[in-house]
Structures are given as structure tokens and as C-alpha cells.
Enzyme design. Structure first.
Site, PDB file in Angstrom:
ATOM      1  N   ASP A  51       1.792  -8.647  -3.460  1.00 42.74           N
ATOM      2  CA  ASP A  51       1.537  -9.499  -2.766  1.00 42.74           C
ATOM      3  C   ASP A  51       0.484  -9.068  -1.796  1.00 42.74           C
ATOM      4  OD1 ASP A  51       3.125  -8.182  -1.374  1.00 42.74           O
ATOM      5  OD2 ASP A  51       4.926 -10.337  -1.624  1.00 42.74           O
ATOM      6  N   SER A  52      -0.407  -8.200  -1.837  1.00 44.71           N
ATOM      7  CA  SER A  52      -0.961  -7.572  -0.556  1.00 44.71           C
ATOM      8  C   SER A  52      -2.221  -7.758  -0.932  1.00 44.71           C
ATOM      9  CB  SER A  52      -0.805  -5.559  -0.536  1.00 44.71           C
ATOM     10  OG  SER A  52      -1.663  -5.048  -1.968  1.00 44.71           O
ATOM     11  N   ASP A  90       4.008  -9.295  -8.460  1.00 39.90           N
ATOM     12  CA  ASP A  90       4.767  -9.543  -7.168  1.00 39.90           C
ATOM     13  C   ASP A  90       5.402 -11.166  -7.210  1.00 39.90           C
ATOM     14  OD1 ASP A  90       5.333  -7.580  -5.953  1.00 39.90           O
ATOM     15  OD2 ASP A  90       4.022  -6.815  -4.697  1.00 39.90           O
ATOM     16  N   LYS A 120       7.792  -8.065  -9.914  1.00 39.10           N
ATOM     17  CA  LYS A 120       8.875  -7.435  -8.495  1.00 39.10           C
ATOM     18  C   LYS A 120       8.749  -7.713  -8.134  1.00 39.10           C
ATOM     19  CE  LYS A 120       6.075  -4.215  -6.092  1.00 39.10           C
ATOM     20  NZ  LYS A 120       6.536  -4.963  -4.382  1.00 39.10           N
ATOM     21  N   GLU A 122      11.298  -8.379  -3.986  1.00 43.24           N
ATOM     22  CA  GLU A 122      11.662  -7.447  -2.371  1.00 43.24           C
ATOM     23  C   GLU A 122      13.441  -7.711  -2.057  1.00 43.24           C
ATOM     24  OE1 GLU A 122       9.586  -8.160   0.627  1.00 43.24           O
ATOM     25  OE2 GLU A 122       7.243  -7.031  -0.558  1.00 43.24           O
ATOM     26  N   GLU A 189       9.094   2.056  -0.197  1.00 42.77           N
ATOM     27  CA  GLU A 189       8.084   2.121   0.589  1.00 42.77           C
ATOM     28  C   GLU A 189       8.835   2.274   1.581  1.00 42.77           C
ATOM     29  OE1 GLU A 189       6.284  -1.709   0.511  1.00 42.77           O
ATOM     30  OE2 GLU A 189       4.656  -1.157   2.303  1.00 42.77           O
TER      31      GLU A 189
HETATM   32  O1  KIV Z   1       1.946  -6.026  -2.781  1.00 45.18           O
HETATM   33  C1  KIV Z   1       2.095  -4.751  -2.476  1.00 45.18           C
HETATM   34  O2  KIV Z   1       0.928  -3.976  -2.539  1.00 45.18           O
HETATM   35  C2  KIV Z   1       3.440  -3.535  -2.499  1.00 45.18           C
HETATM   36  C3  KIV Z   1       2.963  -2.032  -2.340  1.00 45.18           C
HETATM   37  C4  KIV Z   1       2.675  -1.513  -0.769  1.00 45.18           C
HETATM   38  C5  KIV Z   1       4.632  -1.782  -3.059  1.00 45.18           C
HETATM   39  O3  KIV Z   1       4.248  -4.522  -2.403  1.00 45.18           O
END
Ligand code: KIV
Length: 271
Positions: A51-52, A90, A120, A122, A189
Site C-alpha cells: 500500500d506504499s 496489501d 498481507k 497490518e 518493520e
Molecule cells: O507497503 C509497503 O511497501 C510495505 C513494506 C514497507 C513492507 O508494507
């Protein structure tokens, strides 16, 4: 005679075997078809449609605004590019925190519409019920503890997490819970390397670190950061392998100049 050579795909099972034999896991973020194709050809083990994307692809300040539809669109492009890597996507902010049914529906959309391999999300104890429900549907889940950027407004900063004993103890408890629930791997992280090492030794599933030191089972970086597309972000844990910002800027400056002075296209570059 056929020259077709079957590619051995990376699966969640492969990652477990890698941990057992001490082979480190390489993971990078990817958000589109073209980049994912290069990363897969370079034999990356895992691609994370993180989600980055909210930051590096959409220009938002945090990861919170990106939508499930946007994540699915990025993931579908990545999946179409990949022959070998395991693709994890994510679950974005707001798509799983409500309740476990909402979490399951979001995970199903990612698997069905993008044809992803795993999701994934959080958090620890707070999201275990949702993780279990997703797993019952046969969808592999990767956990994410430590600095969890979707909670940035709760944390208040992007500083190193779990430096104090109470937070470190909770992180260890959460890691065990995620393993018991059935997560196939865990991202840690920005936490002290000593704590990350301890977690990687306690739990059997692979632990993949970002800013979590070298004594975990693998490493992940945001591809735009390690390729130097993003010049403004330079945390201590980041190693830059290229300075693409400068290289692309130079190439575009040369192109602009060539167009202006009518050097492009030349005789050979036209019909
Ligand atoms: O969204 C992302 O890029 C991440 C990584 C930093 C692990 O979750």
C-alpha cells in the site's frame, strides 16, 4: 524436441523451506506490469504490491487514502508480469478493520479480481480473528508488525518501534499469535535488530525485515527507494542501488533538447 522450460514458482511452502535451510528471502515492492517483469526476471522471490503505492504511485503523504479498487488494479498488472515470484498484496486501510467478514470480502476480491497469491495485513491481536477467517477461505496471509504505517496517526511518528520493553513484549506475543493463527510469514518493520532476531528465532515462519537488521529470514525494500526514484527518502536502513531520479531526469533533458533543436527524429528515425 520442445525447448519449453518450466519455471519453478515460489510458493509459501518454498519460503518455509528457505527458512529451514537458512537461505535468505528477497522481497521488493512492485506496483505495475513493466517493473514487475524486470524484478521477476532478476529472480526476486516475493513481490509485494504494497500500500506504499499510495505514496510512490499516487503521491499521497500516507498509505491511508489508497482504495481497494486501486490496489486490485496495481496487483492485476503485477500478476500478469510474473512467472516465478510469489505475489503478496496489501489489504489497504479501511478494507479489513471493520470486522472479519469485511476483511474476508476484501481478501476474496484481491484473489479473484487480481488473481493474487496471498494477502498481507497490518496488526497483531486486534486482527487475528480476521486473519483466521481469511485463512479458512484458503487464502494465505502474511502478517506485519512493528512500524505499521496505516496506524501513523496513532503513533505520531515514523520512528523506530518497540524500543521499550512493554511494546517489545507485545510484539513478541503478537508474532506468536500470528504464527498460531496460520500466517505463512511475517514482516517486521523498523524495530531494533536484537528484537527482530529474537522473533525470527522464536517463531518457525519466515520473518522478513525492513529496517529490522540482518538476523531475520529475508529483507524487503520499497523498490522506488532502492532504485533511487524517490530522492527525498533516506532512512538509515535504506541501501540505494541506483539513482534513477537523476538518470531519468538527464535522459528527459536530453530528449527535450533534441526535440527543440530538431535533432530528433533524424533521417533514420522516420518513414
Ligand atoms: O507497503 C509497503 O511497501 C510495505 C513494506 C514497507 C513492507 O508494507
Amino acid at each position: 524436441m520442445s525447448t519449453y522450460k518450466e519455471v519453478k514458482k515460489v510458493t509459501t511452502h518454498t519460503l518455509h523451506e528457505m527458512k529451514q535451510r537458512g537461505e535468505k528471502i528477497s522481497m521488493l515492492t512492485a506496483y505495475d506490469y513493466s517493473m514487475a517483469k524486470i524484478f521477476d526476471a532478476a529472480k526476486i522471490d516475493v513481490l509485494l504490491v504494497g500500500d506504499s503505492a499510495s505514496n510512490v504511485m499516487h503521491g499521497h503523504e500516507t498509505t491511508l487514502p489508497i482504495t481497494l479498487d486501486e490496489m486490485i488494479s496495481h496487483a492485476a498488472g503485477v500478476i500478469r508480469a510474473v512467472d516465478r515470484a510469489l505475489v503478496v498484496v496489501d489489504l489497504p486501510f479501511g478494507s479489513y478493520q471493520g470486522n472479519s467478514k469485511e476483511a474476508l470480502n476484501s481478501a476474496i476480491r484481491i484473489m479473484k479480481e487480481a488473481e493474487a497469491h496471498a494477502v498481507k495485513l497490518e496488526g497483531g491481536e486486534e486482527v487475528v480473528e480476521s486473519i483466521k477467517r481469511i485463512l479458512i477461505a484458503g487464502i494465505p496471509v502474511m502478517g506485519h508488525l512493528g512500524l505499521t504505517p496505516q496506524s501513523i496517526y496513532k503513533f505520531g511518528t515514523y520512528e523506530v518501534r518497540a524500543k521499550e520493553e512493554a511494546e517489545a513484549d507485545k510484539l513478541i506475543r503478537d508474532a506468536k499469535l500470528l504464527e498460531e493463527a496460520g500466517c505463512f510469514a511475517l514482516v517486521l518493520e523498523k524495530i531494533p535488530s536484537k528484537l527482530a532476531k529474537q522473533v525470527a528465532q522464536i517463531i518457525q515462519i519466515p520473518v522478513i525485515g525492513i529496517g529490522a537488521g540482518s538476523e531475520v529470514d529475508g529483507q524487503v525494500l520499497v523498490s522506488h527507494d532502492m532504485l533511487g526514484i524517490n530522492k527525498d527518502f533516506s532512512p538509515k536502513f535504506l541501501r540505494r542501488y541506483l539513482n534513477l531520479y537523476d538518470e531519468i531526469k538527464l535522459a528527459v533533458e536530453r530528449y527535450v533538447e533534441d526535440v527543440k533543436k530538431q535533432d530528433f527524429p533524424n533521417e533514420k528515425e522516420q518513414y
